[in-house]
Design a protein around this motif. Structure first.
Motif, PDB file in Angstrom:
ATOM      1  N   LEU A  65      75.381  -0.036  -1.085  1.00 30.05           N
ATOM      2  CA  LEU A  65      75.323  -0.071  -2.547  1.00 30.05           C
ATOM      3  C   LEU A  65      75.926  -1.372  -3.064  1.00 30.05           C
ATOM      4  O   LEU A  65      75.326  -2.072  -3.888  1.00 30.05           O
ATOM      5  N   LYS A  69      73.893  -4.287  -4.988  1.00 31.79           N
ATOM      6  CA  LYS A  69      74.283  -4.671  -6.344  1.00 31.79           C
ATOM      7  C   LYS A  69      74.685  -6.146  -6.428  1.00 31.79           C
ATOM      8  O   LYS A  69      74.460  -6.782  -7.447  1.00 31.79           O
ATOM      9  N   LYS A  76      68.871  -0.039  -9.398  1.00 34.65           N
ATOM     10  CA  LYS A  76      69.112   1.358  -9.766  1.00 34.65           C
ATOM     11  C   LYS A  76      69.279   2.140  -8.471  1.00 34.65           C
ATOM     12  O   LYS A  76      68.326   2.327  -7.718  1.00 34.65           O
ATOM     13  N   VAL A  77      70.515   2.587  -8.228  1.00 34.85           N
ATOM     14  CA  VAL A  77      70.834   3.290  -6.987  1.00 34.85           C
ATOM     15  C   VAL A  77      71.475   4.633  -7.320  1.00 34.85           C
ATOM     16  O   VAL A  77      72.402   4.694  -8.130  1.00 34.85           O
ATOM     17  N   VAL A  78      70.973   5.689  -6.687  1.00 32.26           N
ATOM     18  CA  VAL A  78      71.561   7.020  -6.814  1.00 32.26           C
ATOM     19  C   VAL A  78      72.112   7.392  -5.445  1.00 32.26           C
ATOM     20  O   VAL A  78      71.394   7.325  -4.448  1.00 32.26           O
ATOM     21  N   MET A  79      73.377   7.750  -5.397  1.00 30.66           N
ATOM     22  CA  MET A  79      74.009   8.116  -4.140  1.00 30.66           C
ATOM     23  C   MET A  79      73.857   9.609  -3.891  1.00 30.66           C
ATOM     24  O   MET A  79      73.890  10.407  -4.832  1.00 30.66           O
ATOM     25  N   ALA A  92      81.533   5.375  -5.873  1.00 28.54           N
ATOM     26  CA  ALA A  92      80.105   5.061  -5.996  1.00 28.54           C
ATOM     27  C   ALA A  92      79.764   4.614  -7.424  1.00 28.54           C
ATOM     28  O   ALA A  92      79.062   3.614  -7.618  1.00 28.54           O
ATOM     29  N   ALA A  97      76.593   2.692  -8.869  1.00 26.97           N
ATOM     30  CA  ALA A  97      75.591   3.759  -8.741  1.00 26.97           C
ATOM     31  C   ALA A  97      75.284   4.337 -10.120  1.00 26.97           C
ATOM     32  O   ALA A  97      76.173   4.469 -10.962  1.00 26.97           O
ATOM     33  N   LYS A  98      74.025   4.665 -10.339  1.00 26.53           N
ATOM     34  CA  LYS A  98      73.603   5.237 -11.618  1.00 26.53           C
ATOM     35  C   LYS A  98      73.946   6.715 -11.705  1.00 26.53           C
ATOM     36  O   LYS A  98      74.116   7.266 -12.788  1.00 26.53           O
ATOM     37  N   PHE A 100      74.985  10.487  -8.921  1.00 20.78           N
ATOM     38  CA  PHE A 100      75.430  10.996  -7.632  1.00 20.78           C
ATOM     39  C   PHE A 100      74.882  12.409  -7.483  1.00 20.78           C
ATOM     40  O   PHE A 100      75.082  13.228  -8.370  1.00 20.78           O
TER      41      PHE A 100
END
Length: 119
Positions: A65, A69, A76-79, A92, A97-98, A100
């Protein structure tokens, strides 16, 4: 259609996420088994969204991540993780992160998150 990168060391989890997204109209996917491969793929294909596990070999999700970034601040990252520990969620989100999602996933939670981020 949005390009989605699914990152998880468990192939069955990638397949489950992909199947859930397919049933809801998403069709453009790529997959990575770890953070190192995710970073490489991100730089090659520039996906619209990344769904990424935290606990993986080679490079974990939080490291990936941060690397993604730093390469693209707009990423756009979702963990995703089975460990819904507060400190990991906070780490996160602080790292960019956008959202979780805690495993085991509920399909509607994945779709709600993806559609709210992609618009």
């Amino acid at each position: 259609m949005a390009k989605i990168l699914i990152v998880d060391d468990a192939a069955f989890m990638r397949m489950m996420v992909k199947d859930t997204l397919k049933k809801n109209g998403y069709t453009d996917f790529c997959e990575a088994p770890d953070g190192a491969e995710a970073l490489k793929l991100y730089q090659e294909i520039k996906p619209d969204l990344v769904l990424m596990d935290i606990t993986m070999p080679n490079m974990d999700g939080l490291e990936a991540l941060k690397a993604i970034k730093s390469y693209d601040s707009e990423a756009k990252v979702v963990m995703c993780s089975a460990m819904g520990q507060e400190s990991m969620v906070i780490d996160a989100i602080k790292s960019g992160a956008k959202d979780f999602i805690v495993k085991p996933f509920k399909p509607d939670r994945i779709i709600k998150t993806v559609s709210s981020i992609l618009g």
